[in-house]
Design an enzyme around this catalytic site. Structure first.
Site, PDB file in Angstrom:
ATOM      1  N   ASP A  54      -2.722 -18.340   1.893  1.00 58.50           N
ATOM      2  CA  ASP A  54      -3.837 -19.061   1.297  1.00 58.50           C
ATOM      3  C   ASP A  54      -4.328 -20.164   2.224  1.00 58.50           C
ATOM      4  OD1 ASP A  54      -1.313 -20.103   0.829  1.00 58.50           O
ATOM      5  OD2 ASP A  54      -1.751 -20.825  -1.178  1.00 58.50           O
TER       6      ASP A  54
ATOM      7  N   TYR B 163       0.803  -1.211   0.000  1.00 55.26           N
ATOM      8  CA  TYR B 163       0.000   0.000   0.000  1.00 55.26           C
ATOM      9  C   TYR B 163       0.844   1.272   0.000  1.00 55.26           C
ATOM     10  CZ  TYR B 163      -4.072  -2.896   1.161  1.00 55.26           C
ATOM     11  OH  TYR B 163      -5.076  -3.828   1.146  1.00 55.26           O
TER      12      TYR B 163
ATOM     13  N   ASP C 276     -11.304  -9.055   7.274  1.00 55.07           N
ATOM     14  CA  ASP C 276     -12.684  -9.017   6.795  1.00 55.07           C
ATOM     15  C   ASP C 276     -13.287 -10.421   6.799  1.00 55.07           C
ATOM     16  OD1 ASP C 276     -12.508  -6.322   6.489  1.00 55.07           O
ATOM     17  OD2 ASP C 276     -13.003  -6.283   4.367  1.00 55.07           O
TER      18      ASP C 276
ATOM     19  N   LYS D  30       3.611 -15.251   2.553  1.00 54.04           N
ATOM     20  CA  LYS D  30       3.598 -16.010   1.288  1.00 54.04           C
ATOM     21  C   LYS D  30       5.051 -16.208   0.871  1.00 54.04           C
ATOM     22  CE  LYS D  30       1.324 -17.983  -2.099  1.00 54.04           C
ATOM     23  NZ  LYS D  30       0.633 -19.275  -1.883  1.00 54.04           N
TER      24      LYS D  30
ATOM     25  N   ASP E 175      -5.461  -6.934   5.709  1.00 51.95           N
ATOM     26  CA  ASP E 175      -6.658  -6.276   5.214  1.00 51.95           C
ATOM     27  C   ASP E 175      -7.703  -7.312   4.791  1.00 51.95           C
ATOM     28  OD1 ASP E 175      -8.419  -4.374   4.333  1.00 51.95           O
ATOM     29  OD2 ASP E 175      -7.165  -3.607   2.731  1.00 51.95           O
TER      30      ASP E 175
END
Length: 366
Positions: free
Chosen positions: A226, A143, A254, A193, A250
């Protein structure tokens, strides 16, 4: 105790409605204490600021935030501002605040309140007892990384964002997660990852070193993002403290919010600098703005986090959390957590009233 100064950004959409209910809970605490404890001052932020000042965050807004003891934010953004140039969209104010205030760690608890077990899309036996904390790195990663932007490269229109992390950035957010775990079950799961992204290969290395050197009493495990997304659905109770990058955090938070029953239930705290910022994780929900039906509980619980982390008032924070659970146990529900024939459907203001009454009852029973 000197009064605490709170910078209030009601923001856009349902932001002003839910912030009003959150602040009114603070007034109940003052009422019980018999003295003024919190001074609040409001400023525009996000789309509301752009409409007046032409920028999503004015200099006055930033100065007020810096001069305060804590920031309470409603929500920013909405479709009406989506056509704006990227640099002046409402969300840029949120990213700017995090960077300017040095808020590098975002704490997002995911707790399932017993009265809402059946509101989760997962089976009761999977979600009962969930109490996890995601620590999301907040001022680094893709970001904020450079280079970024959209340009033509060799005649081809190309969008670029850069995932970048430095050792100091990883060390400091890892320490936040390890310190939190010492107050919980002393278990940390670091999510990355590292099998594909070199930036998170460094992430795994540094988190491992910090854990081994400084926190040998904390059990550290690693998980690919994942797999973590799958495990949150398969067996969410296996997690306690999760620490991860800006982008992964992020997304995963959620997902975790919906496991609890509604994104309208979850608060957050952004810490790391002198001034902490507290906000619900839901968006501005412009489709229901002004209708008096928004769920204020995430904002009220964000106020509880502010009392705990910025003002060192854990007893008052606990009273708010207990009050929310009491109101839910009594069957009161806003539309996002209501099921036909179960409990009483109420609006924003009545839900706030019920929580305030439940807080006050606790003081009267002392």
């Amino acid at each position: 105790m000197a009064s605490k100064k709170i910078c209030v950004f009601p923001g856009d959409g349902i932001g002003p409605e839910v912030v009003r209910e959150g602040l009114s809970v603070l007034r109940v605490i003052e009422q019980a204490a018999g003295k003024r404890m919190f001074e609040t001052e409001e400023e525009l932020l996000g789309g509301a600021s752009y409409d007046v000042h032409g920028v999503p965050m004015s200099r006055n807004a930033l100065a007020l935030a810096r001069a305060s003891d804590a920031v309470l934010l409603g929500a920013v953004g909405g479709p009406r501002w989506d056509p704006l140039p990227f640099a002046v969209r409402p969300e840029r104010a949120l990213l700017g605040l995090r960077k300017e205030l040095g808020l590098f760690a975002n704490l997002r608890p995911a707790v399932v309140f017993a009265p809402l077990l059946d509101a989760s899309p997962l089976r009761r036996e999977l979600v009962e007892g969930i109490d996890l904390m995601v620590v999301r790195e907040l001022t680094g990663g893709i970001y904020f990384g450079e280079p970024r932007g959209v340009s033509f490269i060799n005649g081809v229109e190309t969008g670029i964002n850069t995932e970048i992390y430095t050792r100091p950035e990883i060390e400091r957010v890892a320490r936040v997660a390890f310190e939190l775990s010492r107050k919980r079950s002393r278990r940390v799961t670091s999510v990355d990852k590292s099998n594909v992204l070199e930036a998170t290969e460094l992430w795994r290395k540094v988190v491992s070193e910090v854990g081994a050197k400084e926190y040998p009493d904390v059990a550290l495990s690693h998980m690919l993002v994942d797999n973590c997304a799958m495990q949150l659905i398969r067996n969410p109770r296996q997690f306690d403290v999760v620490v991860t990058t800006n982008l992964f955090g992020d997304i995963l938070t959620d997902e975790a919010s919906m496991i609890t029953g509604s994104i309208g239930m979850l608060p957050s705290a952004s810490i790391g600098g002198k001034v902490g910022m507290y906000e619900p994780i839901h968006g501005s929900a412009p489709d229901i703005a002004g209708k008096g039906v928004a769920n204020p509980l995430a904002t009220i619980l964000s106020v509880a986090m502010m009392l705990k982390y910025s003002f060192d008032m854990p007893a008052e924070a606990a009273r708010i959390e207990k009050a929310v659970e009491r109101v839910l146990a009594d069957g009161y529900r806003t539309g996002d957590i209501y099921r036909e024939g179960e409990g009483k459907k109420v609006g924003t203001t009545e839900m706030g009233d019920r929580v305030r009454h439940a807080v006050l009852n606790q003081y009267q029973k002392r």
